[in-house]
Design an enzyme around this catalytic site. Structure first.
Site, PDB file in Angstrom:
ATOM      1  N   HIS A  82       0.841  -1.204   0.000  1.00 20.53           N
ATOM      2  CA  HIS A  82       0.000   0.000   0.000  1.00 20.53           C
ATOM      3  C   HIS A  82       0.866   1.239   0.000  1.00 20.53           C
ATOM      4  O   HIS A  82       1.823   1.345   0.766  1.00 20.53           O
ATOM      5  CB  HIS A  82      -0.893   0.013   1.240  1.00 20.53           C
ATOM      6  CG  HIS A  82      -1.817   1.195   1.264  1.00 20.53           C
ATOM      7  ND1 HIS A  82      -3.028   1.192   0.615  1.00 20.53           N
ATOM      8  CD2 HIS A  82      -1.681   2.414   1.819  1.00 20.53           C
ATOM      9  CE1 HIS A  82      -3.605   2.368   0.783  1.00 20.53           C
ATOM     10  NE2 HIS A  82      -2.817   3.133   1.507  1.00 20.53           N
ATOM     11  N   ASP A 161     -14.610   3.887   8.031  1.00 18.81           N
ATOM     12  CA  ASP A 161     -13.601   4.755   7.410  1.00 18.81           C
ATOM     13  C   ASP A 161     -14.209   5.605   6.300  1.00 18.81           C
ATOM     14  O   ASP A 161     -13.817   6.755   6.112  1.00 18.81           O
ATOM     15  CB  ASP A 161     -12.437   3.926   6.857  1.00 18.81           C
ATOM     16  CG  ASP A 161     -11.398   4.822   6.181  1.00 18.81           C
ATOM     17  OD1 ASP A 161     -10.786   5.638   6.894  1.00 18.81           O
ATOM     18  OD2 ASP A 161     -11.240   4.737   4.953  1.00 18.81           O
ATOM     19  N   ARG A 168     -13.444  14.004   7.347  1.00 20.40           N
ATOM     20  CA  ARG A 168     -12.101  14.590   7.530  1.00 20.40           C
ATOM     21  C   ARG A 168     -11.731  15.476   6.352  1.00 20.40           C
ATOM     22  O   ARG A 168     -11.119  16.534   6.509  1.00 20.40           O
ATOM     23  CB  ARG A 168     -11.065  13.474   7.691  1.00 20.40           C
ATOM     24  CG  ARG A 168     -11.143  12.792   9.043  1.00 20.40           C
ATOM     25  CD  ARG A 168     -10.340  11.506   9.028  1.00 20.40           C
ATOM     26  NE  ARG A 168      -8.947  11.750   8.723  1.00 20.40           N
ATOM     27  CZ  ARG A 168      -8.137  10.879   8.108  1.00 20.40           C
ATOM     28  NH1 ARG A 168      -8.593   9.705   7.733  1.00 20.40           N
ATOM     29  NH2 ARG A 168      -6.890  11.195   7.867  1.00 20.40           N
ATOM     30  N   SER A 183      -6.958   4.786   9.406  1.00 21.70           N
ATOM     31  CA  SER A 183      -7.704   4.734   8.150  1.00 21.70           C
ATOM     32  C   SER A 183      -7.049   3.743   7.190  1.00 21.70           C
ATOM     33  O   SER A 183      -7.702   2.856   6.624  1.00 21.70           O
ATOM     34  CB  SER A 183      -7.742   6.141   7.543  1.00 21.70           C
ATOM     35  OG  SER A 183      -8.186   6.123   6.217  1.00 21.70           O
ATOM     36  N   LYS A 187      -8.196  -0.696   6.581  1.00 24.16           N
ATOM     37  CA  LYS A 187      -8.578  -1.254   5.272  1.00 24.16           C
ATOM     38  C   LYS A 187      -7.664  -2.410   4.886  1.00 24.16           C
ATOM     39  O   LYS A 187      -8.098  -3.394   4.293  1.00 24.16           O
ATOM     40  CB  LYS A 187      -8.550  -0.149   4.208  1.00 24.16           C
ATOM     41  CG  LYS A 187      -9.736   0.813   4.369  1.00 24.16           C
ATOM     42  CD  LYS A 187      -9.667   1.988   3.410  1.00 24.16           C
ATOM     43  CE  LYS A 187      -8.691   3.036   3.894  1.00 24.16           C
ATOM     44  NZ  LYS A 187      -8.762   4.315   3.186  1.00 24.16           N
TER      45      LYS A 187
HETATM   46  N1  URA Z   1      -5.247   7.368   2.678  1.00 22.77           N
HETATM   47  C1  URA Z   1      -6.206   6.797   3.418  1.00 22.77           C
HETATM   48  O1  URA Z   1      -6.752   5.765   3.060  1.00 22.77           O
HETATM   49  N2  URA Z   1      -6.551   7.371   4.582  1.00 22.77           N
HETATM   50  C2  URA Z   1      -5.962   8.493   5.034  1.00 22.77           C
HETATM   51  O2  URA Z   1      -6.303   8.954   6.097  1.00 22.77           O
HETATM   52  C3  URA Z   1      -4.979   9.097   4.237  1.00 22.77           C
HETATM   53  C4  URA Z   1      -4.630   8.494   3.059  1.00 22.77           C
END
Ligand code: URA
Ligand code: CA
Length: 436
Positions: A82, A161, A168, A183, A187
């Site tokens: 990621h 999220d 946010r 966050s 995931k």
């Molecule tokens: N990418 C995400 O998935 N979440 C964040 O808070 C920032 C970047």
């Protein structure tokens, strides 16, 4: 439990209990807590922070707010990577096929472009016919059959999220270490991979712009992942300038194919090999990082990596012919050269502005519902440290029309900062973080 008392506690800098965290996360997922109260709490967290235990509890509660993918039917150690988001950063399309070709299953759920950064799903959709919408069963079967799938997130992955991220974005609370870490990692945990390599970007075009903040984010995420029982490491890599030379969806697919075909080397390949070698290490297919890089290089040399990309494209309904002839990818109507108005060494770049220039050409969305134009973007011919004379070729613009090319050209030139003294090239890898 009462949301007002939870907000009150965080306002007074007191740590929240596991139960309090689960209460507001579930309330965000099921819509039972109004957005104004969630927003107030997010700002309190942004201003007063969270300790390690709170951050772990927040991440686990967000991961469990929806489906947890079960990848246990896949043979071997399902592995994922990621990136926190970059410009010209198409490492996934380079390393995922190479890693899979070395025998480590790659089960990856990717995202769309966000802000100034591009997204792997948008890039993949430049390929004629290719679908990123697989069901959970199709996703599993494809990884079992050919060892690789890169798809969109299923609808019910970390729904808390989705709510919190959208809030946010519009309440100036994105830039919070516990909120970013939870966050991203929630995931990753929900999407089921057992081994995860994080690419935390740092510099002008990154979420965290200083090396110290980026290392702190990497450490926070790795700790949570390891506490949650996954194998997780992170590299902090440079985003002081675009990583690859191609910016824009089809252009980035072309660059990834050029790299896999052995026609192009450079920073994109270097970073892909560094990250990929760690995936092989965690996935049990390499003894050391050097051994991992050698195996990936061999998959590159033999063409096994490009063949894996062909298989993945075909399995997801796309036409793999673009792997042999990149002129089959979408091509822009209007191509124009951009030349330098200055002489000197390129000292720095405004990477966010460079990303936004491609987005404004149509490579990204201004609103969630906008359609993107896969063909547009540009190819940068210069990097930081290069000497440029007035009139030298800086970029080739791939635009919808001359007006769009003109606007992008102005933005690109304004994003470059020159020095009369020589400037060293950017360091690509800034740090490695593991669970120890
Ligand atoms: N990418 C995400 O998935 N979440 C964040 O808070 C920032 C970047
Ligand atoms: Ca298994």
């Amino acid at each position: 439990m009462n949301i007002i008392s939870i907000i009150e506690k965080k306002k007074l800098c007191q740590p929240l209990t596991k139960e309090e965290i689960e209460f507001f996360v579930n309330g965000a997922a099921d819509g039972s807590i109004p957005e104004y109260q969630l927003s107030a709490l997010l700002m309190a967290i942004r201003l007063n922070g969270m300790n390690r235990e709170e951050t772990v509890n927040l991440t686990l509660a967000m991961a469990h707010s929806g489906d947890m993918m079960d990848l246990s039917s896949i043979e071997g150690i399902p592995t994922d990577k990621h990136s926190t988001g970059g410009v010209g950063d198409t490492t996934t399309l380079v390393l995922a096929p190479l890693v899979a070709a070395c025998g480590v299953p790659v089960a990856k759920m990717s995202g769309r472009g966000l802000g100034h950064t591009g997204g792997t799903l948008d890039k993949l959709e430049s390929i004629s016919g290719l679908s990123i919408d697989l069901t959970e069963e199709e996703f599993l079967r494809q990884v079992e059959d050919i060892g690789i799938a890169v798809v969109g997130q299923t609808k019910n992955l970390a729904p808390a999220d989705k709510t919190l991220y959208a809030l946010r974005d519009v309440t100036s609370t994105v830039d919070s270490l516990p909120l970013i870490a939870s966050s991203i990692v929630s995931k990753k945990l929900a999407s089921g991979a057992q081994a995860i390599v994080l690419d935390v970007k740092t510099g002008a075009g990154a979420l965290m712009q200083t090396t110290e903040d980026s290392i702190e984010l990497a450490k926070t995420m790795v700790r949570i992942g390891c506490d949650a029982g996954r194998k997780m490491v992170a590299l902090v890599t440079d985003m002081g300038e675009p990583l690859g030379s191609h910016i824009g969806n089809a252009l980035e697919v072309k660059e990834a194919i050029d790299v896999l075909a052995g026609r192009v080397e450079g920073p994109l390949l270097t970073v892909a090999l560094e990250l990929g070698a760690r995936m092989l290490l965690l996935g049990g297919a390499a003894e050391t990082v050097e051994d991992g890089k050698a195996k990936l290089q061999e998959a590159l040399r033999s063409g096994a990596g490009l063949e894996k990309l062909r298989q993945m494209i075909a399995a997801q309904g796309g036409d793999p012919a673009c792997c042999d002839d990149t002129s089959l990818l979408p091509r822009a109507n209007y191509i124009q050269e951009l030349r330098s108005a200055e002489t000197g060494y390129i000292a720095s770049m405004d990477t966010i502005r460079l990303g936004n220039a491609a987005q404004a050409m149509g490579a990204g969305r201004k609103q969630k519902t906008d359609l993107i134009d896969h063909s547009v973007g540009y190819v940068m011919h210069k990097r930081i440290g290069d000497h440029v004379d007035k009139g030298d070729l800086i970029a080739t613009l791939h635009a919808k029309n001359p007006e769009s090319a003109g606007e992008a050209g102005k933005e690109i030139l304004a994003s470059l900062h020159f020095s009369q003294a020589p400037v060293p090239p950017c360091k690509l890898i800034h740090a490695f973080v593991d669970g120890e």
